[in-house]
Write a protein that holds these residues in place. Structure first.
Motif, PDB file in Angstrom:
ATOM      1  N   VAL A 142       0.857  -1.181   0.000  1.00 31.41           N
ATOM      2  CA  VAL A 142       0.000   0.000   0.000  1.00 31.41           C
ATOM      3  C   VAL A 142       0.896   1.235   0.000  1.00 31.41           C
ATOM      4  N   PHE A 143       0.704   2.091  -1.011  1.00 28.95           N
ATOM      5  CA  PHE A 143       1.572   3.249  -1.180  1.00 28.95           C
ATOM      6  C   PHE A 143       0.718   4.494  -1.405  1.00 28.95           C
ATOM      7  N   TYR A 144       1.169   5.602  -0.851  1.00 28.67           N
ATOM      8  CA  TYR A 144       0.461   6.872  -1.009  1.00 28.67           C
ATOM      9  C   TYR A 144       1.258   7.750  -1.960  1.00 28.67           C
ATOM     10  N   GLY A 145       0.693   7.994  -3.154  1.00 27.93           N
ATOM     11  CA  GLY A 145       1.426   8.645  -4.224  1.00 27.93           C
ATOM     12  C   GLY A 145       1.887   7.593  -5.214  1.00 27.93           C
ATOM     13  N   SER A 146       2.636   8.041  -6.213  1.00 28.84           N
ATOM     14  CA  SER A 146       2.945   7.144  -7.330  1.00 28.84           C
ATOM     15  C   SER A 146       3.989   6.095  -6.999  1.00 28.84           C
ATOM     16  N   ALA A 147       4.951   6.385  -6.075  1.00 26.30           N
ATOM     17  CA  ALA A 147       5.987   5.415  -5.726  1.00 26.30           C
ATOM     18  C   ALA A 147       6.565   4.782  -6.982  1.00 26.30           C
TER      19      ALA A 147
END
Length: 552
Positions: free
Chosen positions: A355-360
């Motif tokens: 789970v990532f917030y932003g594009s990573a």
């Protein structure tokens, strides 16, 4: 150390010779010019260059070639030399096709053939690209290696920090033979990762961002105790303020808590920014703005978190999280916004582990052949969907509304319609997540019927809402109910100025409730959430800073 390489590839022998001749004439004393007659031949040359430990500064490829097109070659070359600048050579008749293909590879420029005279049509472009490359040299000589576990949030945080600060690195899983050698040399076990090793052999186990910044040469300590202008936040608004402040003679320092660029810096491609008809990646735009600010004499401080702001007579005092302070005549707040956390049971445990917030963007190569889920219906989510479609088997864009028309730019909606790998799911919410070592399952709900279904998923990227980074200003500045900084005329109600206002005039347009403290970009209440407007507000804030200083 051998000279860096400029490689050109064109199947037309006459054109190939002309390219090499013009390049050697101008750059032969500093660069080794290599030419190839096909994409496969050029890739083989790049592999040999890689094995010799040499650097590649620039790649120029013809668009139309048998066996492998220029776009296909540049895309393959990115895996070998990701920092090399990339140029596509195209005839006028192929311009449209070349522009349509730009999203497949992070292209820096395209040149129409012929480019005579080269002094006007070729050299200015190449000069600019080589200058850009020289500020972020290829990993062949300054390679940083990061050793860690695949589903480690700590390892992801290090890789994300390096990627967002445009620092080349090589990622090694702990079971890789080279990783084993590095662990043995550092005297640590696989349980002690993440491990960061520099080209000269210096090793750090689980370094903090501040330690990492010092390791890669980022500035963390201000050169002075007092400035004309302190800019807090390194997104488009902050970089705009730093460029204009420094270029207009103000002693300027920009303070950033993690990496310059903000949310825009994570964008895979911004296509509606003035002056870039072919689009520009957030990383490219950030890199150019950083270099521009430094050229004019601004200082850029990394990994410094500001947690307090007070008035000290005519000075404004900023307090860092480590207790140190920095004073200035004026301040521009450009702290931007953060994506809100997705409030669904089971997801919090998987942040950085699926789970990532932003594009990573650093995670994209790991998504090859898998399904990727993206939550959000604004431009940032659409840009991420296009980007991840280059790697994933399928990209699922989950939106709460009926369609994208109310929240996404038309050009991006049209672009998504042309990408077969992207599927838009309307009226869909994530209501749960589950897994072991990493995210393995999502629970989705249809907001119309309430029906739920479980899907196998290892990758979730979240782009929902915007929360301003202003908690540290509580009790200092007037903010609205959502935390955005209120400025200018909005502070004056019924002819009454804000509480504590000490000057006989009304606040200037971007000025906060504390004189000499301005807000620009997304952090400001009622601002237009676009890159261009943020840059404009950063520049406008500097003009108002001048007006403020003239009255002190």
């Amino acid at each position: 150390m051998a000279n860096p390489v400029i490689l050109s590839v064109d199947d037309d022998p006459a054109v190939s010779r002309a390219v090499a001749r013009d390049l050697r004439r101008r750059y032969g004393d500093r660069y080794r010019v290599v030419r190839a007659s096909s994409g496969p031949e050029a890739l083989e040359a790049l592999r040999e260059i890689k094995l010799r430990g040499e650097q590649v500064a620039l790649l120029l490829a013809d668009y139309r070639m048998p066996e492998m097109t220029g776009i296909e070659f540049l895309e393959a070359a990115m895996d070998l030399f990701p920092v090399a600048r990339r140029v596509l050579l195209t005839a006028y008749a192929d311009t449209g096709a070349a522009i349509d293909a730009i999203n497949l590879v992070d292209l820096d420029h395209y040149l129409l053939k012929p480019w005579h005279p080269p002094e006007e049509k070729l050299y200015p472009v190449v000069d600019s690209l080589l200058e850009t490359w020289s500020t972020s040299p290829d990993a062949g000589t300054t390679e940083i290696r990061v050793v860690g576990h695949r589903w480690s949030a700590e390892s992801f945080a290090i890789r994300d920090f390096l990627a967002r600060n445009l620092v080349p690195y090589r990622w090694l899983l702990v079971d890789d033979p080279e990783a084993g050698r590095l662990l043995a040399a550092a005297g640590v076990s696989a349980d002690d990762v993440p491990l960061v090793v520099t080209a000269d052999g210096k090793a750090l186990v689980a370094p903090t961002e501040a330690e990492l910044a010092g390791l890669v040469g980022l500035t963390v300590t201000p050169a002075a105790d007092f400035y004309d202008l302190v800019v807090v936040g390194g997104g488009p608004a902050g970089l705009g303020a730093a460029v204009y402040g420094a270029s207009e003679g103000l002693r300027t320092v920009l303070v950033e808590r993690q990496a310059t660029g903000g949310q825009a810096g994570q964008s895979s491609r911004i296509e509606n920014y003035l002056g870039f008809p072919d689009g520009v990646s957030g990383a490219q735009l950030t890199d150019r703005a950083r270099r521009q600010a430094l050229k004019f004499g601004a200082e850029l401080l990394s990994t410094r978190e500001v947690i307090g702001l007070t008035e000290a007579g005519s000075a404004r005092l900023l307090r860092f999280s480590d207790g140190q302070t920095l004073a200035a005549h004026s301040v521009v707040l450009a702290t931007g916004v953060a994506y809100r956390m997705l409030d669904a049971p089971g997801l919090a445990d998987f942040t950085g582990r699926g789970v990532f917030y932003g594009s990573a963007a650093s995670e994209a190569p790991s998504c090859i052949g898998e399904d990727v889920y993206i939550v959000g219906g604004a431009n940032s989510a659409g840009q991420a969907a296009v980007y991840f479609s280059r790697y994933a088997r399928r990209v699922h864009l989950l939106i709460r509304g009926a369609d994208l028309t109310t929240s996404m730019s038309r050009y991006l909606i049209d672009q998504l319609d042309r990408v077969e790998q992207v599927t838009v799911h309307p009226y869909t919410e994530v209501v749960g997540g589950a897994g072991g070592e990493h995210l393995q399952q999502l629970t989705l709900r249809d907001s119309r019927t309430g029906a739920q279904r479980d899907v196998d998923a290892s990758w979730l990227f979240v782009f929902i809402g915007a929360a301003p980074r202003t908690g540290w200003l509580d009790g200092t500045l007037v903010r609205d109910e959502r935390g955005f900084v209120i400025t200018g005329p909005d502070l004056v109600s019924g002819g009454r100025r804000p509480p504590g206002w000490s000057l006989p005039r009304d606040p200037y347009h971007l000025e906060s409730s504390v004189p000499g403290v301005f807000a620009a970009g997304d952090v400001r209440a009622e601002s237009v959430k676009r890159v261009a407007s943020a840059v404009g507000e950063g520049a406008m804030a500097v003009s108002l800073v001048h007006r403020y200083l003239e009255t002190q």
